[in-house]
Design a protein around this motif. Structure first.
Motif, PDB file in Angstrom:
ATOM      1  N   THR A  13       0.832  -1.198   0.000  1.00  0.00           N
ATOM      2  CA  THR A  13       0.000   0.000   0.000  1.00  0.00           C
ATOM      3  C   THR A  13       0.869   1.251   0.000  1.00  0.00           C
ATOM      4  N   ASP A  14       2.033   1.193   0.670  1.00  0.00           N
ATOM      5  CA  ASP A  14       2.957   2.320   0.637  1.00  0.00           C
ATOM      6  C   ASP A  14       3.450   2.552  -0.786  1.00  0.00           C
ATOM      7  N   PHE A  15       3.761   1.452  -1.479  1.00  0.00           N
ATOM      8  CA  PHE A  15       4.201   1.566  -2.867  1.00  0.00           C
ATOM      9  C   PHE A  15       3.103   2.171  -3.724  1.00  0.00           C
ATOM     10  N   GLN A  16       1.870   1.754  -3.529  1.00  0.00           N
ATOM     11  CA  GLN A  16       0.756   2.288  -4.311  1.00  0.00           C
ATOM     12  C   GLN A  16       0.560   3.776  -4.035  1.00  0.00           C
ATOM     13  N   LYS A  17       0.699   4.175  -2.776  1.00  0.00           N
ATOM     14  CA  LYS A  17       0.578   5.594  -2.437  1.00  0.00           C
ATOM     15  C   LYS A  17       1.709   6.399  -3.076  1.00  0.00           C
ATOM     16  N   GLU A  18       2.911   5.863  -2.990  1.00  0.00           N
ATOM     17  CA  GLU A  18       4.066   6.541  -3.584  1.00  0.00           C
ATOM     18  C   GLU A  18       3.902   6.637  -5.097  1.00  0.00           C
ATOM     19  N   ASP A  19       3.429   5.563  -5.712  1.00  0.00           N
ATOM     20  CA  ASP A  19       3.201   5.542  -7.150  1.00  0.00           C
ATOM     21  C   ASP A  19       2.141   6.572  -7.539  1.00  0.00           C
ATOM     22  N   ALA A  20       1.071   6.641  -6.782  1.00  0.00           N
ATOM     23  CA  ALA A  20       0.007   7.611  -7.057  1.00  0.00           C
ATOM     24  C   ALA A  20       0.535   9.037  -6.907  1.00  0.00           C
ATOM     25  N   TYR A  21       1.352   9.265  -5.896  1.00  0.00           N
ATOM     26  CA  TYR A  21       1.936  10.592  -5.691  1.00  0.00           C
ATOM     27  C   TYR A  21       2.833  10.980  -6.865  1.00  0.00           C
ATOM     28  N   LEU A  22       3.687  10.054  -7.304  1.00  0.00           N
ATOM     29  CA  LEU A  22       4.590  10.349  -8.409  1.00  0.00           C
ATOM     30  C   LEU A  22       3.823  10.592  -9.706  1.00  0.00           C
ATOM     31  N   ARG A  23       2.749   9.849  -9.915  1.00  0.00           N
ATOM     32  CA  ARG A  23       1.903  10.069 -11.100  1.00  0.00           C
ATOM     33  C   ARG A  23       1.275  11.450 -11.058  1.00  0.00           C
ATOM     34  N   ALA A  24       0.753  11.817  -9.915  1.00  0.00           N
ATOM     35  CA  ALA A  24       0.110  13.125  -9.775  1.00  0.00           C
ATOM     36  C   ALA A  24       1.129  14.243  -9.992  1.00  0.00           C
ATOM     37  N   GLU A  25       2.326  14.062  -9.452  1.00  0.00           N
ATOM     38  CA  GLU A  25       3.372  15.063  -9.627  1.00  0.00           C
ATOM     39  C   GLU A  25       3.757  15.206 -11.096  1.00  0.00           C
ATOM     40  N   LYS A  26       3.878  14.090 -11.797  1.00  0.00           N
ATOM     41  CA  LYS A  26       4.223  14.105 -13.219  1.00  0.00           C
ATOM     42  C   LYS A  26       3.112  14.771 -14.032  1.00  0.00           C
ATOM     43  N   ARG A  27       1.874  14.464 -13.702  1.00  0.00           N
ATOM     44  CA  ARG A  27       0.717  15.049 -14.398  1.00  0.00           C
ATOM     45  C   ARG A  27       0.661  16.559 -14.173  1.00  0.00           C
ATOM     46  N   LEU A  28       0.941  16.982 -12.943  1.00  0.00           N
ATOM     47  CA  LEU A  28       0.938  18.406 -12.623  1.00  0.00           C
ATOM     48  C   LEU A  28       2.021  19.147 -13.406  1.00  0.00           C
TER      49      LEU A  28
END
Length: 111
Positions: A13-28
């Motif tokens: 779940t930590d990996f999924q949260k980190e992955d979601a954060y990195l995706r959001a940062e890239k999208r931004l």
């Protein structure tokens, strides 16, 4: 970026949260890049068209007056397509499926 404890049972779940954060940062970053591109497109083309209008002697309505805006506009449209339609082609679900496929292939190779 937050540190992840790989010995913890919640590491997935930590990996999924980190992955979601990195995706959001890239999208931004992509969105900010497009907005700055659009801003400079408008500002610079208004200046260029204004200069041409000031110096034109009745030949304002020619292709040369708007050629920079036209060709740069084509590039801006492709930039917009890349930013706003990326998820239509390669969605999160598609990436998750491909990730699972690659992980299965690697797991069978090492067993």
């Amino acid at each position: 970026m937050k540190n992840i404890d790989f010995n913890n049972n919640n590491s997935n779940t930590d990996f999924q949260k980190e992955d979601a954060y990195l995706r959001a940062e890239k999208r931004l970053k992509a969105l900010k890049g497009f907005y700055s591109h659009a801003f400079f497109y408008v500002v610079i083309n208004l200046i260029l068209i204004g200069i041409v209008a000031y110096h034109s002697n009745g030949e304002f309505w020619s292709f040369g007056t708007f050629s920079t805006a036209f060709f740069w506009g084509i590039g801006l449209v492709f930039h917009a397509i890349g930013v706003f339609t990326k998820d239509m082609l390669f969605s999160k679900k598609w990436e998750d499926r491909k990730m699972q496929d690659y992980m299965k292939n690697d797991q069978t190779r090492w067993e």
